[in-house]
Write an enzyme that holds these catalytic residues in place. Structure first.
Site, PDB file in Angstrom:
ATOM      1  N   GLU A 106      36.174 -10.302 -22.940  1.00 39.01           N
ATOM      2  CA  GLU A 106      35.583 -11.603 -22.742  1.00 39.01           C
ATOM      3  C   GLU A 106      36.562 -12.852 -22.754  1.00 39.01           C
ATOM      4  O   GLU A 106      36.678 -13.557 -23.780  1.00 39.01           O
ATOM      5  CB  GLU A 106      34.278 -11.843 -23.339  1.00 39.01           C
ATOM      6  CG  GLU A 106      33.082 -10.785 -23.399  1.00 39.01           C
ATOM      7  CD  GLU A 106      32.138 -10.724 -24.409  1.00 39.01           C
ATOM      8  OE1 GLU A 106      32.105 -11.770 -25.365  1.00 39.01           O
ATOM      9  OE2 GLU A 106      31.362  -9.982 -24.415  1.00 39.01           O
ATOM     10  N   TYR A 119      25.172  -0.493 -18.738  1.00 41.39           N
ATOM     11  CA  TYR A 119      25.744  -1.508 -19.813  1.00 41.39           C
ATOM     12  C   TYR A 119      24.410  -2.195 -20.657  1.00 41.39           C
ATOM     13  O   TYR A 119      23.657  -2.545 -20.204  1.00 41.39           O
ATOM     14  CB  TYR A 119      26.282  -2.682 -19.350  1.00 41.39           C
ATOM     15  CG  TYR A 119      26.721  -3.676 -20.145  1.00 41.39           C
ATOM     16  CD1 TYR A 119      27.668  -3.316 -21.211  1.00 41.39           C
ATOM     17  CD2 TYR A 119      26.211  -4.853 -20.579  1.00 41.39           C
ATOM     18  CE1 TYR A 119      28.161  -4.241 -22.231  1.00 41.39           C
ATOM     19  CE2 TYR A 119      26.561  -5.778 -21.254  1.00 41.39           C
ATOM     20  CZ  TYR A 119      27.447  -5.645 -22.335  1.00 41.39           C
ATOM     21  OH  TYR A 119      27.873  -6.385 -23.229  1.00 41.39           O
ATOM     22  N   ARG A 155      28.544 -59.425 -16.422  1.00 35.02           N
ATOM     23  CA  ARG A 155      28.823 -59.404 -14.970  1.00 35.02           C
ATOM     24  C   ARG A 155      28.440 -58.025 -14.356  1.00 35.02           C
ATOM     25  O   ARG A 155      27.860 -57.982 -13.206  1.00 35.02           O
ATOM     26  CB  ARG A 155      29.676 -60.352 -14.639  1.00 35.02           C
ATOM     27  CG  ARG A 155      29.913 -60.638 -13.043  1.00 35.02           C
ATOM     28  CD  ARG A 155      31.085 -61.334 -12.559  1.00 35.02           C
ATOM     29  NE  ARG A 155      32.055 -61.632 -13.486  1.00 35.02           N
ATOM     30  CZ  ARG A 155      33.457 -61.636 -13.353  1.00 35.02           C
ATOM     31  NH1 ARG A 155      33.875 -61.280 -12.080  1.00 35.02           N
ATOM     32  NH2 ARG A 155      34.530 -62.005 -14.444  1.00 35.02           N
ATOM     33  N   HIS A 206      24.857  -9.932 -34.146  1.00 35.73           N
ATOM     34  CA  HIS A 206      24.974 -11.160 -33.570  1.00 35.73           C
ATOM     35  C   HIS A 206      24.444 -12.695 -34.027  1.00 35.73           C
ATOM     36  O   HIS A 206      24.821 -13.682 -33.756  1.00 35.73           O
ATOM     37  CB  HIS A 206      24.563 -11.141 -32.230  1.00 35.73           C
ATOM     38  CG  HIS A 206      25.369 -10.152 -31.237  1.00 35.73           C
ATOM     39  ND1 HIS A 206      26.005  -9.094 -31.612  1.00 35.73           N
ATOM     40  CD2 HIS A 206      26.103 -10.336 -29.899  1.00 35.73           C
ATOM     41  CE1 HIS A 206      26.604  -8.416 -30.714  1.00 35.73           C
ATOM     42  NE2 HIS A 206      26.757  -9.166 -29.493  1.00 35.73           N
ATOM     43  N   PHE A 216      25.609 -15.188 -17.116  1.00 35.99           N
ATOM     44  CA  PHE A 216      25.514 -15.652 -18.548  1.00 35.99           C
ATOM     45  C   PHE A 216      26.411 -16.770 -18.909  1.00 35.99           C
ATOM     46  O   PHE A 216      26.713 -17.633 -19.919  1.00 35.99           O
ATOM     47  CB  PHE A 216      25.611 -14.699 -19.685  1.00 35.99           C
ATOM     48  CG  PHE A 216      26.610 -13.843 -19.306  1.00 35.99           C
ATOM     49  CD1 PHE A 216      27.932 -14.412 -19.476  1.00 35.99           C
ATOM     50  CD2 PHE A 216      26.643 -12.686 -18.764  1.00 35.99           C
ATOM     51  CE1 PHE A 216      29.114 -13.444 -19.304  1.00 35.99           C
ATOM     52  CE2 PHE A 216      27.730 -11.483 -18.611  1.00 35.99           C
ATOM     53  CZ  PHE A 216      28.938 -12.004 -18.757  1.00 35.99           C
ATOM     54  N   ASN A 223      21.443 -12.529 -24.180  1.00 39.54           N
ATOM     55  CA  ASN A 223      22.266 -13.068 -22.944  1.00 39.54           C
ATOM     56  C   ASN A 223      21.939 -14.141 -22.065  1.00 39.54           C
ATOM     57  O   ASN A 223      20.896 -13.890 -21.074  1.00 39.54           O
ATOM     58  CB  ASN A 223      22.518 -11.589 -22.147  1.00 39.54           C
ATOM     59  CG  ASN A 223      23.926 -11.293 -21.956  1.00 39.54           C
ATOM     60  OD1 ASN A 223      24.656 -12.177 -21.938  1.00 39.54           O
ATOM     61  ND2 ASN A 223      24.131 -10.176 -21.787  1.00 39.54           N
ATOM     62  N   TYR A 261      32.822 -59.227 -18.168  1.00 35.34           N
ATOM     63  CA  TYR A 261      32.511 -58.257 -17.540  1.00 35.34           C
ATOM     64  C   TYR A 261      31.287 -57.530 -17.998  1.00 35.34           C
ATOM     65  O   TYR A 261      30.397 -56.750 -17.412  1.00 35.34           O
ATOM     66  CB  TYR A 261      33.584 -57.220 -17.612  1.00 35.34           C
ATOM     67  CG  TYR A 261      34.776 -57.590 -16.483  1.00 35.34           C
ATOM     68  CD1 TYR A 261      34.807 -58.670 -15.763  1.00 35.34           C
ATOM     69  CD2 TYR A 261      35.898 -56.840 -16.598  1.00 35.34           C
ATOM     70  CE1 TYR A 261      35.847 -59.104 -14.974  1.00 35.34           C
ATOM     71  CE2 TYR A 261      37.062 -56.980 -16.001  1.00 35.34           C
ATOM     72  CZ  TYR A 261      36.934 -58.343 -15.072  1.00 35.34           C
ATOM     73  OH  TYR A 261      38.131 -58.446 -14.435  1.00 35.34           O
TER      74      TYR A 261
END
Length: 499
Positions: free
Chosen positions: A411, A52, A280, A82, A326, A194, A277
């Protein structure tokens, strides 16, 4: 000099490289390991074994076999296609961190790249060449594909970079530094993109800045205690010891140390029996905020030394395995968690601001105004703080619970970790402004009480901050004060009582 081995990098070393520009080098062992695993890639290509991303397409195209003559083009096409990041670019500090983390991840050798590629990353770090990387466009699995593609293009002399404080074409910076553009070979484009280095880089910077901001918030909260004559008994060690949370115990201890010599705090019953608060419960709330910071640190210490590529080359065992390292889920969860801690740091600070400015809640001049009525004083500063904490509440919604399938459903579950990281960083930016506003108001309050009665540590903070923001003697454009003090807090290093 920081030596990268792939699995020994510390957060302190990252800080030194990123903020102090300490140089980086690859260990000799790392170079040898990278070389050995690269030989395995050559061997598998020679055997025409299907692997791959090496001799196949990507994502849904994983079943498409690529001819040997096209393997280099495959990697270049990958980066070009990409590089789809959009929006504003990450600042240089994050781009630089991404370079360092990617170099360290590849230094372990399991990605099957050449030593020359990792050395190119190191050269960029040492020459302070920082690629322009758009912030938006990553799903956080298969890693930070779009941001890392923009980073990778810089190594090839493509895209743009920041170099010597100027934005320019990457090839111009490479020419000035006499660095040859990288020529990709099989697997190397995929190995560069990746991974989780965008979300992790944002996580590291957020962690480092959040740690500083929380420490500062403790000091500023202590000054607010003085401005409101807060009751110190609530910080008694026994109270916090029996609750049992280490972070809460530590916050109370630090506040006691900061205020040990103050003449402005009170004992219960002197002015009132107990505080609200927001005073405190400072140890309980900030202690819990520290827990979120510590959780992120724990995960970052793993992730900055993790191999997050796919596929992975195990040359000694003669294995090439496609996995899912990844996937950014661990960092996505951690970033969503710290969003809560940083948001609450700002939330409780805003409530203390309200107590400092509201005449119904204190005996100070209304809104700390030098001339109440004619001049509004800090009235609208509280508005700004309220707006910021409200915005943080929307940003604190978890990104990690969302997933949109991609690549034709190959994916089909992603982490959205980079969104979580970016939102955490944005929350931090907002929170720092809120804390700056609290400091402005706290300084004004202690002036009415008498700065000569302040504790030594809060007085030191007061003196230094007053060099940035002068006392409010009349209304002015307070935006300038807020922004100036915010920038100062971001750059300021405390010399004492740090976490």
């Amino acid at each position: 000099m920081i030596t990268l081995t792939g699995n020994t990098l510390t957060l302190a070393e990252v800080e030194r490289v990123v903020y102090k520009n300490e140089p980086v080098a690859l260990s000799e062992q790392a170079v040898q390991t990278i070389f050995q695993n690269r030989q395995k890639v050559y061997e598998l290509i020679e055997k025409k074994q299907t692997m791959y991303g090496i001799n196949t397409g990507f994502g849904k195209f994983s079943d498409v076999v690529i001819e040997p003559d096209d393997l280099q083009d495959l990697q270049l096409h990958l980066l070009h296609s990409h590089a789809c990041g959009v929006g504003e670019a990450f600042p240089e500090v994050i781009s630089r961190t991404m370079l360092l983390l990617r170099a360290n991840a590849l230094a372990q050798g399991y990605s099957g790249v050449r030593p020359e590629l990792v050395k190119q990353l190191v050269s960029f770090i040492n020459a302070k060449i920082h690629p322009i990387i758009p912030q938006q466009g990553s799903l956080g699995a298969s890693g930070d594909l779009a941001p890392l593609a923009h980073l990778a293009l810089g190594l090839l002399g493509e895209g743009e970079v920041i170099y010597k404080d100027k934005r320019m074409p990457a090839i111009d910076a490479l020419t000035q530094e006499e660095i040859a553009p990288l020529q990709l070979e099989a697997k190397e484009g995929l190995a560069l993109i990746n991974g989780t280095q965008a979300m992790t880089a944002v996580g590291v910077i957020t962690y480092l800045e959040a740690e500083k901001l929380l420490s500062q918030s403790e000091h500023i909260a202590a000054m607010t205690m003085e401005g409101l004559n807060g009751i110190i008994d609530a910080f008694d060690a026994d109270v916090h010891q029996i609750r049992g949370y280490e972070e809460q115990i530590d916050v109370a201890k630090r506040i006691r140390a900061i205020l040990q010599d103050s003449q402005l705090t009170t004992k219960q019953g002197e002015l009132r029996v107990q505080d609200a608060y927001s005073l405190r419960c400072i140890p309980q709330v900030l202690g819990a905020c520290w827990q979120t910071v510590n959780y992120l640190r724990e995960k970052l210490m793993v992730e900055i030394n993790a191999v997050t590529d796919n596929p992975l080359i195990f040359s000694e065992d003669n294995k090439v395995i496609s996995g899912g390292n990844f996937h950014g889920q661990p960092i996505a969860f951690a970033m969503d968690f710290i969003k809560l801690g940083i948001s609450e740091t700002a939330n409780i600070a805003e409530r203390r601001i309200e107590r400092l400015v509201n005449p119904q809640l204190n005996d100070l001049p209304p809104f700390l105004s030098p001339n109440p009525g004619l001049e509004s004083g800090a009235m609208i500063m509280q508005y700004s703080a309220a707006s910021l904490v409200s915005e943080n509440k929307t940003l604190a919604h978890p990104a990690s619970v969302d997933s949109i399938p991609s690549s034709a459903n190959q994916e089909d579950h992603v982490s959205m970790g980079t969104i979580a990281a970016r939102h955490a960083w944005q929350i931090l930016t907002n929170a720092r402004r809120v804390v700056a506003i609290e400091l402005i108001c706290a300084m004004q309050a202690v002036e009415y009480r008498g700065v000569e009665k302040m504790a030594a540590q809060t007085k030191a903070l007061y003196d230094q901050a007053r060099e940035v923001v002068p006392s409010i003697t009349k209304d002015r454009v307070f935006n300038k004060d807020i922004e100036a003090l915010t920038s100062w807090l971001k750059a300021y290093e405390y010399e004492c009582t740090m976490h």
